[in-house]
Design an enzyme around this catalytic site. Structure first.
Site, PDB file in Angstrom:
ATOM      1  CB  CYS A  86      -1.066  -0.538   1.172  1.00  8.29           C
ATOM      2  SG  CYS A  86      -2.162   0.811   1.124  1.00  8.29           S
ATOM      3  CG  HIS A 189      -3.482  -3.864   3.880  1.00  8.50           C
ATOM      4  ND1 HIS A 189      -1.938  -2.327   4.845  1.00  8.50           N
ATOM      5  CD2 HIS A 189      -4.090  -2.123   3.344  1.00  8.50           C
ATOM      6  CE1 HIS A 189      -2.379  -1.000   4.253  1.00  8.50           C
ATOM      7  NE2 HIS A 189      -3.077  -1.163   3.494  1.00  8.50           N
ATOM      8  CD  GLU A 191      -0.490  -5.452   6.131  1.00 14.35           C
ATOM      9  OE1 GLU A 191      -0.682  -4.115   6.454  1.00 14.35           O
ATOM     10  OE2 GLU A 191       0.187  -5.325   5.036  1.00 14.35           O
TER      11      GLU A 191
END
Length: 209
Positions: A86, A189, A191
């Site tokens: 991002c 994202h 994660e």
């Protein structure tokens, strides 16, 4: 920096803003040792670096405040693997559209990105992506006011694009994951999903560098 056979590479996570803890956890799950990086001396200790999401203009200013901008540019130019998600993608690009005039770029990727690009259509959304270089089925991606790659240079490999989805026709086919050498970037994202395959791909790049 050579990595001994069987040793765990040290992957830094830029710890100025964003999902630092989440990225560090995924780096550890992917087989590397995670190290928060806030200073140039910490940067010198890592084999690769993750640049998390956040607000790219703020992160740009913080890189200068913490005297990390030039050392980070130099490490990337010298071949240090880097992965940006991002806002991290925006920082790694050679040019960012719709950014502040004083925003500084790291230039690790020969791409032009547009900030908050999906915000005009679908703001935040999720999609399953076919991701080149990752086995085991589609990658479930979470996009939060994400950028997209408007233009990629000849040396940039496109790894994933947004598929056709009902209600988000303007987003379809937009480039959301790229690689150039040892530099990897995603608009989304990874994660946040519990799937460490993108981080594992990056750790493999670190081992190979």
């Amino acid at each position: 920096m050579a990595i001994a056979t069987g040793a765990r590479p040290v992957v830094g996570v830029l710890a100025l803003q964003g999902d630092v803890r989440e990225h560090a956890a995924m780096v550890e799950r992917a087989g590397a040792r995670a190290l928060p990086v806030r200073r140039a001396n910490e940067l010198s200790e890592v084999d690769g670096l993750v640049l998390p999401g956040g607000e790219s203009t703020t992160m740009s200013r913080l890189l200068e405040t913490f005297e990390l901008l030039e050392p980070l540019r130099e490490r990337i130019a010298d071949g240090m693997p880097a992965f940006g998600s991002c806002a991290g993608m925006i920082l790694l690009a050679r040019q960012a559209l719709d950014g502040r005039p004083d925003q500084r770029q790291l230039g690790g990727l020969d791409v032009v990105v547009r900030r908050n690009a999906f915000g005009r259509q679908v703001d935040s959304f999720e999609a399953d992506l076919d991701f080149t270089g990752i086995e085991g089925g589609p990658v479930h991606a979470v996009f939060i006011r994400a950028p997209w790659v408007e233009k990629a240079g000849d040396g940039v490999e496109v790894l994933a694009s947004v598929p056709e989805m009902p209600g988000s026709e303007d987003a379809a086919a937009r480039i959301v994951a790229v690689r150039q050498g040892a530099v990897l970037a995603t608009s989304f994202h990874p994660e946040l999903t519990g799937d460490e395959r993108v981080h594992r791909l990056f750790v493999d790049l670190v081992r190979q560098a």
